[in-house]
Design an enzyme around this catalytic site. Structure first.
Site, PDB file in Angstrom:
ATOM      1  N   ASP A 286     -10.664   5.230  -1.906  1.00  0.00           N
ATOM      2  CA  ASP A 286      -9.609   5.867  -2.711  1.00  0.00           C
ATOM      3  C   ASP A 286     -10.253   6.435  -3.980  1.00  0.00           C
ATOM      4  OD1 ASP A 286     -10.145   3.677  -4.287  1.00  0.00           O
ATOM      5  OD2 ASP A 286      -8.043   3.142  -4.593  1.00  0.00           O
TER       6      ASP A 286
ATOM      7  N   TYR B 126      -6.801   5.719   4.482  1.00  0.00           N
ATOM      8  CA  TYR B 126      -6.901   4.722   3.408  1.00  0.00           C
ATOM      9  C   TYR B 126      -6.062   3.482   3.738  1.00  0.00           C
ATOM     10  CZ  TYR B 126      -5.769   2.233  -0.765  1.00  0.00           C
ATOM     11  OH  TYR B 126      -5.558   1.219  -1.639  1.00  0.00           O
TER      12      TYR B 126
ATOM     13  N   GLU C 187       0.833  -1.215   0.000  1.00  0.00           N
ATOM     14  CA  GLU C 187       0.000   0.000   0.000  1.00  0.00           C
ATOM     15  C   GLU C 187       0.864   1.261   0.000  1.00  0.00           C
ATOM     16  OE1 GLU C 187      -3.074   0.206  -0.591  1.00  0.00           O
ATOM     17  OE2 GLU C 187      -3.580  -1.909  -0.428  1.00  0.00           O
TER      18      GLU C 187
END
Ligand code: SF4
Length: 357
Positions: A137, A119, A36
């Site tokens: 997102d 996120y 990520e």
């Protein structure tokens, strides 16, 4: 509990279409976190080799935490946004030093980690620990805004909240990670930013944007305008019944309108005292009375904020010929004062002239 048809369709679509990416086949929070962070503001094709390199060199969070920072920066080289690499390293150290090498298992605690925002925390919490917390997102904004026909600005705090609330309402407790992956993958592969293939879309029967032909308009993202501040020092030069004006040229505000000779300066604090260079040339003409300086005007345009100060010079009428020569040589114009009325002027100049009456 029965799921929304939107959710069911995505959960059906995902296993058939998902890309086989290495971080998808694990529940290891370290690997999920690594992917990520590397993929933030980065396309999958660009980020994938970096992910593989980091995962190979540092298979466990401890390996990354104990690596020399120059080595981490060298591995990151070429990916840009170097603060992310520094945060990555800091975060790994934090997990080792403060959490005994284990990533926290819930969304709120994950948010305490360096470089982990809402996120990333939602992604780790749902993918690794099965927590029911929705990721939101750019892909998720796009799919939700189109399918549900929502035109709230996604850049506004209220817009963000609205989409987060909706995503958190839709996410099923049984498959939070899969749902999050599915909606993001759907946005990346099917409901793409430009020209999505709606005719082949499994969601099209319920999709409001498709039905109302608003696909290209959604999501709405209002860009914040960058306001530029500028500082203008004007010289209001008169000589008997004449006044010196300047026609504004191309490539800047007020093209073709008339204002006065001026200098633009960079420092606002100098505006009141500053005198343009051409004043010294004016002084050579002989009599020059510096009459007075105005207050500072603030004038607001769409992209600019102008601060302007005017200083008035009165030249003795005996110097009219010299003044005329100077204005011509300097690219200004000497006009009879009564003609000023008929010339197009910016509102800032009108305001000043009005105050001078
Ligand atoms: S129909 Fe088009 S706009 Fe609607 S969800 Fe599908 S791809 Fe997106």
């Amino acid at each position: 509990m029965s799921l929304h048809p939107f959710v069911n369709t995505l959960l059906d679509w995902y296993p058939q279409h998902k890309r086989d990416l290495p971080w998808r086949n694990t529940k290891d929070p370290y690997i999920i976190w690594l992917s990520e962070i590397i993929l933030q503001q980065t396309r999958v094709a660009q980020g994938l080799p970096y992910f593989l390199r980091f995962a190979e060199n540092y298979p466990k969070v401890e390996n990354l935490a104990h690596a020399p920072s120059e080595e981490v920066m060298r591995l990151w080289q070429g990916l840009g946004y170097y603060s992310r690499a520094r945060n990555l390293h800091e975060c790994a150290k934090m997990v080792v030093d403060e959490f005994g090498g284990n990533f926290p298992e819930n969304y709120k605690e994950l948010l305490q980690l360096k470089g982990v925002g809402t996120y990333t925390a939602a992604a780790i919490a749902s993918f690794a620990f099965g927590q029911t917390v929705a990721v939101v997102d750019g892909n998720v904004f796009r799919v939700l805004s189109r399918y549900f026909g929502i035109s709230t600005d996604i850049a506004s705090p209220a817009g963000k909240r609205e989409f987060e609330d909706l995503a958190n309402m839709l996410i099923p407790d049984e498959f939070p990670g899969t749902f999050n992956q599915a909606i993001m993958e759907f946005g990346a592969l099917q409901c793409t930013p430009k020209s999505p293939d709606c005719s082949e879309c499994p969601l099209r029967t319920g999709c409001i944007a498709f039905r109302e032909k608003k696909v290209a308009e959604l999501p709405v993202k209002i860009k914040k305008l960058k306001i530029r501040e500028r500082y203008f020092k004007y010289a209001h030069i008169t000589c008997g019944d004449f006044i010196v004006v300047k026609k504004r040229g191309e490539g800047d505000i007020w093209q073709g309108l008339f204002d006065f000779p001026m200098a633009e300066i960079a420092d606002k604090s100098q505006l009141k005292e500053y005198l343009p260079d051409f004043v010294s040339e004016l002084k050579k003409l002989g009599t020059l009375n510096v009459e007075k300086s105005s207050h500072t005007y603030k004038h607001i345009l769409t992209h600019q904020r102008i601060f302007a100060n005017f200083v008035m010079f009165v030249i003795d009428p005996s110097q009219i010929k010299q003044l005329n020569d100077w204005t011509k040589a300097s690219g200004f114009q000497l006009v009879e004062s009564y003609k000023l009325e008929a010339l197009g002027k910016p509102r800032l100049i009108l305001k000043y002239l009005n105050d001078e009456k």
